[in-house]
Motif scaffolding. Structure first.
Motif, PDB file in Angstrom:
ATOM      1  N   PRO A 130       0.819  -1.230   0.000  1.00  0.00           N
ATOM      2  CA  PRO A 130       0.000   0.000   0.000  1.00  0.00           C
ATOM      3  C   PRO A 130       0.846   1.271   0.000  1.00  0.00           C
ATOM      4  CG  PRO A 130      -0.823  -1.563   1.634  1.00  0.00           C
ATOM      5  CD  PRO A 130       0.464  -2.133   1.107  1.00  0.00           C
ATOM      6  N   ASP A 131       2.042   1.247   0.595  1.00  0.00           N
ATOM      7  CA  ASP A 131       2.877   2.460   0.627  1.00  0.00           C
ATOM      8  C   ASP A 131       3.575   2.726  -0.710  1.00  0.00           C
ATOM      9  OD1 ASP A 131       4.970   0.686   0.416  1.00  0.00           O
ATOM     10  OD2 ASP A 131       5.930   1.227   2.303  1.00  0.00           O
ATOM     11  N   GLY A 132       3.293   1.914  -1.705  1.00  0.00           N
ATOM     12  CA  GLY A 132       3.839   2.161  -3.037  1.00  0.00           C
ATOM     13  C   GLY A 132       5.062   1.329  -3.360  1.00  0.00           C
ATOM     14  N   SER A 133       5.633   0.629  -2.367  1.00  0.00           N
ATOM     15  CA  SER A 133       6.842  -0.130  -2.680  1.00  0.00           C
ATOM     16  C   SER A 133       6.505  -1.447  -3.390  1.00  0.00           C
ATOM     17  CB  SER A 133       7.666  -0.382  -1.414  1.00  0.00           C
ATOM     18  OG  SER A 133       6.853  -0.850  -0.379  1.00  0.00           O
ATOM     19  N   LEU A 134       7.481  -1.912  -4.144  1.00  0.00           N
ATOM     20  CA  LEU A 134       7.311  -3.134  -4.922  1.00  0.00           C
ATOM     21  C   LEU A 134       8.317  -4.169  -4.427  1.00  0.00           C
ATOM     22  CD1 LEU A 134       7.129  -1.343  -8.392  1.00  0.00           C
ATOM     23  CD2 LEU A 134       5.216  -2.403  -7.185  1.00  0.00           C
ATOM     24  N   LEU A 135       7.855  -5.395  -4.235  1.00  0.00           N
ATOM     25  CA  LEU A 135       8.727  -6.450  -3.733  1.00  0.00           C
ATOM     26  C   LEU A 135       8.813  -7.574  -4.751  1.00  0.00           C
ATOM     27  CD1 LEU A 135       7.533  -6.830  -0.021  1.00  0.00           C
ATOM     28  CD2 LEU A 135       9.558  -5.619  -0.868  1.00  0.00           C
ATOM     29  N   CYS A 136      10.050  -7.938  -5.112  1.00  0.00           N
ATOM     30  CA  CYS A 136      10.242  -9.013  -6.074  1.00  0.00           C
ATOM     31  C   CYS A 136      10.875 -10.207  -5.357  1.00  0.00           C
ATOM     32  CB  CYS A 136      11.130  -8.527  -7.211  1.00  0.00           C
ATOM     33  SG  CYS A 136      10.293  -7.262  -8.174  1.00  0.00           S
ATOM     34  N   PRO A 137      10.383 -11.417  -5.640  1.00  0.00           N
ATOM     35  CA  PRO A 137      10.855 -12.602  -4.915  1.00  0.00           C
ATOM     36  C   PRO A 137      12.371 -12.790  -4.926  1.00  0.00           C
ATOM     37  CG  PRO A 137       8.905 -13.122  -6.175  1.00  0.00           C
ATOM     38  CD  PRO A 137       9.280 -11.723  -6.551  1.00  0.00           C
ATOM     39  N   HIS A 138      13.067 -12.413  -6.011  1.00  0.00           N
ATOM     40  CA  HIS A 138      14.513 -12.590  -6.065  1.00  0.00           C
ATOM     41  C   HIS A 138      15.289 -11.324  -5.686  1.00  0.00           C
ATOM     42  CE1 HIS A 138      12.900 -15.846  -8.588  1.00  0.00           C
ATOM     43  NE2 HIS A 138      13.927 -16.550  -8.186  1.00  0.00           N
ATOM     44  N   GLY A 139      14.576 -10.298  -5.225  1.00  0.00           N
ATOM     45  CA  GLY A 139      15.256  -9.080  -4.773  1.00  0.00           C
ATOM     46  C   GLY A 139      15.062  -7.886  -5.694  1.00  0.00           C
ATOM     47  N   ALA A 140      15.691  -6.771  -5.299  1.00  0.00           N
ATOM     48  CA  ALA A 140      15.465  -5.494  -5.991  1.00  0.00           C
ATOM     49  C   ALA A 140      15.927  -5.522  -7.447  1.00  0.00           C
ATOM     50  CB  ALA A 140      16.178  -4.370  -5.246  1.00  0.00           C
ATOM     51  N   THR A 141      17.008  -6.249  -7.730  1.00  0.00           N
ATOM     52  CA  THR A 141      17.489  -6.306  -9.115  1.00  0.00           C
ATOM     53  C   THR A 141      16.440  -6.949 -10.020  1.00  0.00           C
ATOM     54  OG1 THR A 141      19.696  -6.596  -8.231  1.00  0.00           O
ATOM     55  CG2 THR A 141      19.435  -6.995 -10.573  1.00  0.00           C
ATOM     56  N   GLU A 142      15.721  -7.909  -9.455  1.00  0.00           N
ATOM     57  CA  GLU A 142      14.666  -8.534 -10.259  1.00  0.00           C
ATOM     58  C   GLU A 142      13.601  -7.519 -10.645  1.00  0.00           C
ATOM     59  OE1 GLU A 142      12.904 -12.698 -10.274  1.00  0.00           O
ATOM     60  OE2 GLU A 142      11.718 -11.687  -8.745  1.00  0.00           O
ATOM     61  N   CYS A 143      13.254  -6.609  -9.714  1.00  0.00           N
ATOM     62  CA  CYS A 143      12.261  -5.580 -10.051  1.00  0.00           C
ATOM     63  C   CYS A 143      12.756  -4.727 -11.223  1.00  0.00           C
ATOM     64  CB  CYS A 143      11.974  -4.681  -8.850  1.00  0.00           C
ATOM     65  SG  CYS A 143      11.028  -5.471  -7.536  1.00  0.00           S
ATOM     66  N   LEU A 144      14.059  -4.410 -11.212  1.00  0.00           N
ATOM     67  CA  LEU A 144      14.626  -3.648 -12.328  1.00  0.00           C
ATOM     68  C   LEU A 144      14.485  -4.455 -13.635  1.00  0.00           C
ATOM     69  CD1 LEU A 144      16.259  -1.339 -13.575  1.00  0.00           C
ATOM     70  CD2 LEU A 144      18.348  -2.481 -12.778  1.00  0.00           C
ATOM     71  N   GLY A 145      14.816  -5.735 -13.581  1.00  0.00           N
ATOM     72  CA  GLY A 145      14.676  -6.604 -14.758  1.00  0.00           C
ATOM     73  C   GLY A 145      13.240  -6.645 -15.256  1.00  0.00           C
ATOM     74  N   ASP A 146      12.297  -6.818 -14.330  1.00  0.00           N
ATOM     75  CA  ASP A 146      10.873  -6.848 -14.706  1.00  0.00           C
ATOM     76  C   ASP A 146      10.490  -5.561 -15.436  1.00  0.00           C
ATOM     77  OD1 ASP A 146      10.875  -9.177 -13.186  1.00  0.00           O
ATOM     78  OD2 ASP A 146       9.480  -8.447 -11.655  1.00  0.00           O
ATOM     79  N   MET A 147      10.957  -4.429 -14.883  1.00  0.00           N
ATOM     80  CA  MET A 147      10.603  -3.135 -15.487  1.00  0.00           C
ATOM     81  C   MET A 147      11.234  -2.975 -16.871  1.00  0.00           C
ATOM     82  SD  MET A 147      10.415  -0.360 -12.405  1.00  0.00           S
ATOM     83  CE  MET A 147      11.963  -0.673 -11.599  1.00  0.00           C
ATOM     84  N   LEU A 148      12.455  -3.475 -17.028  1.00  0.00           N
ATOM     85  CA  LEU A 148      13.094  -3.403 -18.357  1.00  0.00           C
ATOM     86  C   LEU A 148      12.260  -4.176 -19.386  1.00  0.00           C
ATOM     87  CD1 LEU A 148      16.827  -3.873 -17.281  1.00  0.00           C
ATOM     88  CD2 LEU A 148      15.910  -1.856 -18.460  1.00  0.00           C
ATOM     89  N   HIS A 149      11.797  -5.368 -18.998  1.00  0.00           N
ATOM     90  CA  HIS A 149      10.952  -6.151 -19.913  1.00  0.00           C
ATOM     91  C   HIS A 149       9.681  -5.380 -20.267  1.00  0.00           C
ATOM     92  CE1 HIS A 149      12.876 -10.097 -20.144  1.00  0.00           C
ATOM     93  NE2 HIS A 149      13.145 -10.041 -18.848  1.00  0.00           N
ATOM     94  N   LEU A 150       9.009  -4.841 -19.239  1.00  0.00           N
ATOM     95  CA  LEU A 150       7.737  -4.149 -19.475  1.00  0.00           C
ATOM     96  C   LEU A 150       7.932  -2.873 -20.280  1.00  0.00           C
ATOM     97  CD1 LEU A 150       6.003  -4.611 -15.997  1.00  0.00           C
ATOM     98  CD2 LEU A 150       5.280  -5.632 -18.174  1.00  0.00           C
TER      99      LEU A 150
END
Ligand SMILES: *[C@@H]1O[C@H](CO)[C@@H](O)[C@H](O)[C@H]1NC(C)=O
Ligand SMILES: *[C@@H]1O[C@H](CO)[C@@H](O)[C@H](O)[C@H]1NC(C)=O
Ligand SMILES: *[C@@H]1O[C@H](CO)[C@@H](O)[C@H](O)[C@H]1NC(C)=O
Length: 226
Positions: A68-88
């Motif tokens: 709810p506070d806006g943060s995003l959590l990726c199962p493999h860590g913060a770098t994974e969130c960056l990877g997900d965003m690059l794909h999208l």
């Protein structure tokens, strides 16, 4: 030509889906998950290259948690969130049309998945953009700079963080939490998990996926549906 006789409605064949509308194919993944890589390389990429582009739409979705506070959590860590965003962002930058033809970004997708351990490295991402530049066909003229702007755009509706949040929400609403989950026409068709195909009609066979999409595209009922 003489007009045809009107056929009473009751004699028209019943079809369970409208024929000749593109069939939605979707995979739900985590960008640093080895199952996402094997799912893409052994099933999705070869199946998409065998299907006529008019017979399907493709969507890449991601699995993770948005708080709810806006943060995003990726199962493999913060770098994974960056990877997900690059794909999208690669998909987003390849529009219009929306959804964009897979050929505009699929080389990038495959390349970034192959390098899933180092999705956060600039040279890796640039290399993948270069590869994609060689195979894309249409309007999309994005490069590394545009991708980088997209993933850092926290405010914009089409910026990486918002795209990722919407993608997480979509996977959660679909009840999907395993990478890689393959959905066809909105239904879970197959899951690749822990290095194995599970709940798949035929061990993740390319032919089976192509056959299922063609069947739905032609509006044919499946076995057991009548
Ligand atoms: C290029 O963009 C136009 C306008 O949005 C779209 O109609 C057309 O399909 C696109 N061409 C390709 C090859 O993607
Ligand atoms: C890929 O193509 C785009 C658009 O034509 C260009 O700006 C970019 O420099 C190319 N390569 C990379 C790595 O960004
Ligand atoms: C994953 O989804 C299944 C079915 O929707 C659910 O039973 C399970 O608790 C979920 N697991 C996690 C870790 O969220």
């Amino acid at each position: 030509m003489r007009p045809h006789h009107l056929v009473p409605l009751a004699f028209l064949p019943l079809t369970l889906s409208t024929p000749h509308t593109p069939v939605p194919i979707e995979i739900h993944i985590m960008s640093q998950c080895p199952d996402a890589l094997s799912c893409w390389h052994t099933l999705i990429s070869p199946a998409l290259s065998r299907l006529p582009p008019t017979h399907y739409t493709f969507r890449l979705s991601f699995i993770g948690r948005s708080l709810p506070d806006g943060s995003l959590l990726c199962p493999h860590g913060a770098t994974e969130c960056l990877g997900d965003m690059l794909h999208l962002c690669a998909v987003e930058l390849s529009s219009p049309p929306s959804p964009p033809p897979v050929v505009e970004y699929s080389t990038f997708t495959g390349c970034l998945l192959e390098n899933y351990r180092s999705v956060g490295e600039r040279q890796v991402v640039e290399g993948c953009v270069d590869e994609n530049n060689k195979t894309r066909r249409g309007n999309a003229t994005w490069g590394f700079e545009e991708l980088n702007e997209c993933v850092s755009d926290y405010a914009g509706d089409e910026g990486g963080p918002k795209l990722l949040r919407r993608s997480f929400d979509r996977s959660r609403e679909a009840g999907v939490n395993r990478s890689c989950t393959v959905r066809i026409g909105g239904e879970v068709w197959c899951v690749r998990d822990g290095g194995e195909w599970v709940e798949c009609p035929s061990e993740g066979s390319v032919q089976a996926l192509v056959g299922e999409v063609e069947r739905l595209w032609h509006g044919e009922p499946g076995v057991g549906e009548l």
